[in-house]
Design an enzyme around this catalytic site. Structure first.
Site, PDB file in Angstrom:
ATOM      1  N   HIS A  63     -60.848   8.526  -5.372  1.00  0.00           N
ATOM      2  CA  HIS A  63     -61.433   6.904  -4.897  1.00  0.00           C
ATOM      3  C   HIS A  63     -60.454   6.193  -4.446  1.00  0.00           C
ATOM      4  O   HIS A  63     -60.626   5.672  -3.022  1.00  0.00           O
ATOM      5  CB  HIS A  63     -61.984   6.322  -6.058  1.00  0.00           C
ATOM      6  CG  HIS A  63     -62.298   4.822  -5.894  1.00  0.00           C
ATOM      7  ND1 HIS A  63     -63.505   4.468  -4.980  1.00  0.00           N
ATOM      8  CD2 HIS A  63     -61.963   3.735  -5.928  1.00  0.00           C
ATOM      9  CE1 HIS A  63     -63.639   3.219  -4.679  1.00  0.00           C
ATOM     10  NE2 HIS A  63     -62.556   2.756  -5.564  1.00  0.00           N
ATOM     11  N   GLU A  83     -70.361   1.557  -8.882  1.00  0.00           N
ATOM     12  CA  GLU A  83     -69.133   2.237  -8.916  1.00  0.00           C
ATOM     13  C   GLU A  83     -69.056   3.030 -10.214  1.00  0.00           C
ATOM     14  O   GLU A  83     -69.534   2.648 -11.156  1.00  0.00           O
ATOM     15  CB  GLU A  83     -67.774   1.512  -8.786  1.00  0.00           C
ATOM     16  CG  GLU A  83     -67.656   0.787  -7.437  1.00  0.00           C
ATOM     17  CD  GLU A  83     -65.983   0.125  -7.189  1.00  0.00           C
ATOM     18  OE1 GLU A  83     -65.399  -0.196  -8.287  1.00  0.00           O
ATOM     19  OE2 GLU A  83     -65.850   0.083  -6.122  1.00  0.00           O
ATOM     20  N   ASP A 142     -69.570  -0.599 -12.238  1.00  0.00           N
ATOM     21  CA  ASP A 142     -68.674  -1.658 -11.648  1.00  0.00           C
ATOM     22  C   ASP A 142     -69.774  -2.194 -10.151  1.00  0.00           C
ATOM     23  O   ASP A 142     -68.978  -1.986  -9.174  1.00  0.00           O
ATOM     24  CB  ASP A 142     -67.494  -1.419 -11.548  1.00  0.00           C
ATOM     25  CG  ASP A 142     -66.856  -2.705 -10.677  1.00  0.00           C
ATOM     26  OD1 ASP A 142     -67.231  -3.808 -11.119  1.00  0.00           O
ATOM     27  OD2 ASP A 142     -65.589  -2.803 -10.261  1.00  0.00           O
ATOM     28  N   GLN A 174     -66.705  -8.358  -0.513  1.00  0.00           N
ATOM     29  CA  GLN A 174     -65.478  -7.975  -0.981  1.00  0.00           C
ATOM     30  C   GLN A 174     -64.699  -7.907   0.256  1.00  0.00           C
ATOM     31  O   GLN A 174     -63.247  -8.321   0.200  1.00  0.00           O
ATOM     32  CB  GLN A 174     -65.609  -6.516  -1.622  1.00  0.00           C
ATOM     33  CG  GLN A 174     -64.277  -5.887  -2.196  1.00  0.00           C
ATOM     34  CD  GLN A 174     -64.446  -4.558  -2.961  1.00  0.00           C
ATOM     35  OE1 GLN A 174     -65.690  -3.923  -2.976  1.00  0.00           O
ATOM     36  NE2 GLN A 174     -63.494  -3.769  -3.218  1.00  0.00           N
ATOM     37  N   LYS A 209     -67.578  -8.761  -7.451  1.00  0.00           N
ATOM     38  CA  LYS A 209     -67.650  -7.832  -8.430  1.00  0.00           C
ATOM     39  C   LYS A 209     -68.380  -8.311  -9.716  1.00  0.00           C
ATOM     40  O   LYS A 209     -68.765  -7.855 -10.614  1.00  0.00           O
ATOM     41  CB  LYS A 209     -66.362  -7.373  -8.790  1.00  0.00           C
ATOM     42  CG  LYS A 209     -65.289  -6.524  -7.616  1.00  0.00           C
ATOM     43  CD  LYS A 209     -65.626  -5.139  -7.733  1.00  0.00           C
ATOM     44  CE  LYS A 209     -64.823  -4.120  -6.836  1.00  0.00           C
ATOM     45  NZ  LYS A 209     -65.259  -2.673  -7.052  1.00  0.00           N
TER      46      LYS A 209
END
Lengths: 433, 433
Positions: free
Chosen positions: B140, B205, B239, B246, B259
Site C-alpha cells: 500500500h 481502507e 478506515d 486528503q 479520515k
C-alpha cells in the site's frame, strides 16, 4: 459601553471577601476559573480559583447552594458533565459563584470550603476524550516552514484550511508533573541510517488549549454561528517536541513520537464567559486574505474572534534555581497572532461530521509573534539550533536541557476590565530513562 | 507438535453443545471472541460469540461461574477492565469459557444465558482511549507513494520507523452503523482555490485493528520481548477516507478531516490466544532489509510475528441489493503483507515513553497484496480513479457511491488447526447532509 459591562460578574468594582483575590491580577473575582483539586486531606473534586485560594464547589453543591442540574455536575470528579450542560447553565454557575464569593454574607458559611491553593494538588480538569492540535500561529508556520522549505514556507492550503492533526490524549499532564526526556530514532547529519537514543533537540511549544464544552452528534457539523455554544474556555498548553525525532519520522503522515511523550497544560479552565471582555478583532488575518470559505465566515467572529492576551515563556535552569536567580524570560508576545479563530477551529473540525465531545482539547499550535522576542519555541528562537540563548547564569541554550523548567503564562487586559490571567503551565525536564 | 496444540482450547476434536458452532468456520469453540452486546430486551453486557449465538458472560459471572477477578471484569459494560488484567488471567477466562461451552454438563444451566446473535445488537467492545493508525502495509505504501512521488514511492524512513499517526477515537463505530458521506474542502484540478462540498472520492481502507490489553506508565517504554503481554487481540477496521479532502489538507501535518469522520470496526475481539495457531514468520520483511534497530528486534517475534489470515473486501451496491445479487469481491489477499509486526508497533509506540492504556486501538494501515487482486483500497484498485471496476450489476466504481455497502472479512487457517474468522466489518454509505 461594551456588552459585557452589563454583566455584573465583570463589574470592576466587585471585590471578594477572599482578600487575596482583590488586585490579584490572575484570579480576581472577575475570573473564577474552574478546575479539579485535592485538598491536603481529601480526594479530587471540582473547585474555582479565587486569589490564592480555591473554593470547593463539590462542598457548595452538597450544601444546597446550587440548583439541581449544576449541583449534579459539580459533585463529579471532573468537569466533563458540567461542560456538557447548555452554556446558559454554565453562565448561571458563574453568576452564582461570583455572588457567593463577593457577598460577605456567605463568608462564614463558606470558610470551611475554602482551601489555600498552595496546600492543594491540582489535577487534569477533565477526562480528555480526543486531543487535536492545530497550526494557526501563522508566524510560527512561516518560521518553521522557512527552515524546511526556504523558498516556499507557507503551503498553498494554509490560508484556506485551518490545518490540524490528532494528538495523544493519554500523555497530557497538568503543571508540575516532570517531563522525562524521550528517546527515539534520529538520523545524524551525514549518516544514511538512524540511531536510537535520547533526543538531543528537546523543545517546548507555546500554545493555548481550547476546551470543548457541548459536543455534536456524528454526522452533524457545527455551524460557525453556533460555535460559541461549544467553547468552554482556555488553558495554556506546552506541546513538548523532540525536533530530531520529528525531522526523521514526520513524513508522510505527520508528527507522532516527537510529540506524544508528554504535553503539559495549566490546570485552570478560564471560561469563555470570563474571557468576554478580552475579545478583539483578528489582527493576524487581513480581510480577504483570502476571504474564508462561507462555512468558516462569520462577521461577528471576525469582529471579536481573537483574545487580548499577552503570552510569556520563562526558563529556569537547575543552576539558576540553585543560585536563587529568577526565571529568565525567553519571549513575550500577543496571542492574537492566530490566523484562525477558536470558532473557526471548532467549525472546521466538525465540518465533515466529526463528533466533538465535552472535554475534548484543541491546541492552537505554537503562537509566535512576528519577531524573535516573541517566538514561541526554541527551534525558532535559536534558528534551528544555530544561535543559542545566553542566560544570566552564564549558561547557553539552543534546546531544553535536563533540569530546565519551562514556565508559560498569559495575562489578559482590556480598557475598563479587571485584568485576569490563565495561571501558569510549568514542568521540569528529567533525564532520559 | 506446535506449542499451541498442547492447549486444549485449540484441540481440533473439541466441539460445542451449541451446535451451530461446530464446523462454523468463523466462531467455532476454538475461537471464542469477546464483545459487548445487548439482547432483545436487555442492556449492554460482555459476551462471547459461539457459532450463531452469544454467551452472556455477565450472567455467567453473576452465576458464580468465574473466579472473582474475572467475574468483576465481566460484569462491566466494556472490555477495558478485562483487558487491564494480566494475560494469565485472560487466558484462564478463555479456558473456562471453552470448558463451559464444550462440556454438555453445562448445557441446561447456560441455556438461558445463550442468545441468538441475529437478535442482538453489537456495540463497541471497549471505551477506546486513544486510536493510532500505522502504515505497515508495504505494498500500500508503495502504491500510494507511487501516485504522489513516482520516482520515490517509499520514503527513506519507511524501513526503519514503523510510521504511524494519531487518529480520532470518538468517531469509531461498530459494523452496521451507516456512514454519512462527509463534506470538506477540495481543490478541483486546474483551480487555484478550493471549494467546499461532499467528497467526490470516498474510499475504504482494509486494515486490521489491534486492541491494547495492559498499558504502560508514562515514561516507561515496553520492551519488544514484553510486547505480547500488551496485545489483547484483533478486529477488522475500515478506515474510511475522502481522497480529495486528503490530497488538499494533508501537508504538512498529515491526514485529518479526510479520515476522522467515521471508522468502522468489526465488533468481536479475536484474542491473541485464539490467534496462536495462526502465527507465521514475517514474509513481507526479508531479514536484514535492513535489520531493525535493536529496540525493535526480537528473534521470536521475527519467527512468528505475522498472521496466516486471508482478507477479503466485498461491495454491495443499492442496485445489486435490489436485484438480489451477491456482494462482489473487490479483493482478496494475505494479512502477512505487513512490514512491521504487532509487537514492533506496540514497542515503537511506547519507545519514547508514550503511555498506552487498556482498550487503545491501533490500526495497521491499509493492507494490500503485491498485485491488483489484493489491493486494499479503491484508490489503488482504480489507479487513482483512472480504471473503474465493472460490477455484475452493470455498474462501475472508481470510488464508493451512496448506498454502497463495504464488507471486510478475514479467515485464519493453519495445518492441524480449526479455521476461525474475525467476523465481518460492514457499513453502508448514506448521502451527504
Amino acid at each position: 459601553m461594551s456588552w459585557w459591562a452589563s454583566d455584573e460578574t465583570h463589574d470592576p468594582a466587585r471585590t471578594s471577601w477572599v482578600e487575596s483575590a482583590n488586585g490579584h491580577g490572575v484570579f480576581p473575582v472577575q475570573n473564577l476559573p474552574l478546575g479539579v483539586f485535592s485538598p491536603p486531606t481529601g480526594d479530587a473534586r471540582i473547585g474555582a480559583a479565587i486569589g490564592e485560594a480555591i473554593l470547593d464547589l463539590r462542598a457548595c453543591a452538597a450544601a444546597g447552594l446550587f440548583e439541581p442540574a449544576l449541583a449534579a455536575a459539580c459533585i463529579e470528579p471532573s468537569l466533563n458533565r458540567l461542560f456538557g450542560l447548555p452554556s446558559v447553565q454554565r453562565k448561571s454557575l458563574r453568576q452564582r459563584i461570583s455572588h457567593l464569593l463577593s457577598d460577605p454574607v456567605y463568608r462564614d458559611q463558606l470558610t470551611s470550603h475554602i482551601f489555600t491553593a498552595s496546600d492543594c494538588e491540582l489535577h487534569l480538569p477533565v477526562r480528555i476524550g480526543d486531543y487535536t492540535d492545530f497550526y494557526v500561529g501563522i508566524h510560527h508556520a512561516n518560521n518553521v516552514g522557512r527552515q524546511f522549505r526556504p523558498d516556499n514556507p507557507l503551503l498553498p492550503n494554509y490560508k484556506y484550511v485551518p490545518i490540524g492533526y490528532h494528538g495523544r490524549a493519554s500523555s497530557i499532564r497538568p503543571s508540575d508533573v516532570a517531563v522525562r526526556r524521550p528517546s527515539g530514532q534520529r538520523k545524524p547529519a551525514g549518516s544514511d541510517t538512524p540511531v536510537f537514543g535520547p533526543t538531543e533537540r528537546l523543545d517546548y511549544e507555546l500554545e493555548l488549549g481550547i476546551w470543548v464544552s457541548s459536543g455534536n452528534e456524528l454526522g452533524e457539523p457545527i455551524a460557525i454561528t453556533d460555535a460559541a455554544e461549544h467553547f468552554a474556555g482556555l488553558c495554556l498548553l506546552n506541546d513538548w517536541s523532540a525536533r530530531d525525532l520529528q525531522a526523521w519520522e514526520y513524513q508522510p503522515l505527520g508528527p507522532f513520537l516527537a510529540k506524544n511523550f508528554h504535553s503539559t497544560i495549566s490546570p485552570w479552565v478560564v471560561t469563555a464567559e470570563a474571557l468576554a471582555p478580552f475579545r478583539i478583532a483578528q489582527p493576524a488575518r487581513p480581510e480577504d486574505d483570502p476571504r474564508p470559505l462561507p462555512y468558516l465566515h462569520d462577521a461577528a467572529d471576525q469582529a471579536h474572534g481573537a483574545f487580548a492576551l499577552t503570552l510569556e515563556v520563562h526558563l529556569l535552569t537547575a543552576k539558576m534555581r540553585e543560585a536563587g536567580l529568577a526565571p529568565y524570560r525567553l519571549s513575550t508576545g500577543p496571542a492574537s497572532s492566530m490566523y484562525w479563530t477558536v470558532h473557526q477551529m471548532l467549525t472546521h473540525h466538525s465540518s465533515n461530521g466529526c463528533n466533538l465531545t465535552p472535554g475534548d482539547l484543541l491546541g492552537t499550535g505554537t503562537i509566535s509573534a512576528p519577531t524573535r522576542g516573541g517566538f514561541g519555541s526554541l527551534l525558532e528562537i535559536s534558528g534551528g539550533g544555530q544561535t543559542a540563548v545566553k542566560l544570566p547564569s552564564g549558561e547557553v541554550r539552543a534546546f531544553v536541557e535536563d533540569g530546565d523548567e519551562i514556565i508559560l503564562t498569559a495575562s489578559a487586559s482590556a480598557p475598563g476590565a479587571v485584568a485576569i490571567g490563565l495561571g501558569s503551565c510549568r514542568a521540569q525536564v528529567t533525564p532520559a530513562r
